[in-house]
Design a protein around this motif. Structure first.
Motif, PDB file in Angstrom:
ATOM      1  N   ALA A 136      33.826  23.047  25.778  1.00 54.75           N
ATOM      2  CA  ALA A 136      35.265  22.871  25.948  1.00 54.75           C
ATOM      3  C   ALA A 136      36.034  23.903  25.129  1.00 54.75           C
ATOM      4  O   ALA A 136      37.040  24.461  25.585  1.00 54.75           O
ATOM      5  CB  ALA A 136      35.673  21.460  25.557  1.00 54.75           C
ATOM      6  N   ALA A 137      35.568  24.181  23.902  1.00 58.83           N
ATOM      7  CA  ALA A 137      36.248  25.150  23.036  1.00 58.83           C
ATOM      8  C   ALA A 137      36.187  26.558  23.635  1.00 58.83           C
ATOM      9  O   ALA A 137      37.105  27.355  23.425  1.00 58.83           O
ATOM     10  CB  ALA A 137      35.624  25.136  21.648  1.00 58.83           C
ATOM     11  N   THR A 139      36.649  27.359  26.577  1.00 64.24           N
ATOM     12  CA  THR A 139      37.670  27.517  27.614  1.00 64.24           C
ATOM     13  C   THR A 139      39.087  27.439  27.050  1.00 64.24           C
ATOM     14  O   THR A 139      40.051  27.513  27.805  1.00 64.24           O
ATOM     15  CB  THR A 139      37.516  26.428  28.693  1.00 64.24           C
ATOM     16  OG1 THR A 139      37.757  25.153  28.097  1.00 64.24           O
ATOM     17  CG2 THR A 139      36.139  26.472  29.319  1.00 64.24           C
ATOM     18  N   LYS A 140      39.197  27.297  25.733  1.00 67.61           N
ATOM     19  CA  LYS A 140      40.504  27.151  25.102  1.00 67.61           C
ATOM     20  C   LYS A 140      41.305  28.448  25.250  1.00 67.61           C
ATOM     21  O   LYS A 140      40.801  29.546  25.030  1.00 67.61           O
ATOM     22  CB  LYS A 140      40.338  26.824  23.623  1.00 67.61           C
ATOM     23  CG  LYS A 140      41.644  26.606  22.895  1.00 67.61           C
ATOM     24  CD  LYS A 140      41.396  26.255  21.453  1.00 67.61           C
ATOM     25  CE  LYS A 140      42.708  26.083  20.719  1.00 67.61           C
ATOM     26  NZ  LYS A 140      42.496  25.812  19.305  1.00 67.61           N
ATOM     27  N   GLU A 142      44.673  30.384  23.887  1.00 71.08           N
ATOM     28  CA  GLU A 142      45.692  30.384  22.848  1.00 71.08           C
ATOM     29  C   GLU A 142      46.858  31.246  23.314  1.00 71.08           C
ATOM     30  O   GLU A 142      46.682  32.401  23.701  1.00 71.08           O
ATOM     31  CB  GLU A 142      45.111  30.910  21.541  1.00 71.08           C
ATOM     32  CG  GLU A 142      44.062  29.992  20.979  1.00 71.08           C
ATOM     33  CD  GLU A 142      43.645  30.381  19.584  1.00 71.08           C
ATOM     34  OE1 GLU A 142      44.473  30.963  18.857  1.00 71.08           O
ATOM     35  OE2 GLU A 142      42.499  30.102  19.246  1.00 71.08           O
TER      36      GLU A 142
END
Length: 151
Positions: A136-137, A139-140, A142
């Motif tokens: 999941a991280a 696909t983060k 910012e």
């Protein structure tokens, strides 16, 4: 009173772990336990539904999220120790194993069951959670803003 609260918290911990555990992982670890005690059913495994409630942000007003299928059972060992289980899904075998583990965790066999079943199961589930969080991280996204025209 503090001892009772510690025992209750510990039991909630292992029962929650057993309830959430994937059936395949739990049954693979349970199959490694050689000594299976005799028991009598107090409530044979039965499947039904429960309403799952949620809260917005974890703190808001409760609302009905939806229904979930659970299987429950209760058994008594020959020495009178009672084990209960409520597990996700329709697996009667998983409910039986969870109830036996719950009962055994209240006996002298607790340390053996903890090291052979509960600790490896908790480690597997933590590893799965970390793997999922890492995916999941990845696909983060910012977002940042450049300020234009500032003096």
């Amino acid at each position: 009173m503090a001892d009772q609260e510690k025992e209750t918290a510990a039991r909630q911990g292992w029962m929650g772990l057993l309830a959430r555990a994937p059936e395949a992982a739990l049954m693979a670890l349970w199959d490694r336990v050689e000594e299976r005690p005799a028991y009598d059913w107090l409530r044979a495994p039965e499947t039904g539904g429960v309403m799952v409630r949620g809260r917005t942000g974890g703190t808001g007003a409760p609302f009905n999220l939806g229904e979930m299928t659970v299987t429950r059972c209760a058994l008594a060992l020959a020495d009178g120790t009672v084990g209960h289980a409520y597990v996700q899904g329709r697996s009667r075998a998983k409910a039986e194993a969870a109830a036996l583990i719950d009962a055994l965790m209240q006996t002298e066999a607790a340390e053996r069951i903890r090291t052979r079943v509960l600790e490896p199961l908790a480690a597997q589930m933590a590893e799965r959670a970390e793997t999922r969080a890492a995916r999941a991280a990845a696909t983060k996204v910012e977002f940042f803003t450049l300020v234009r025209g500032e003096d």
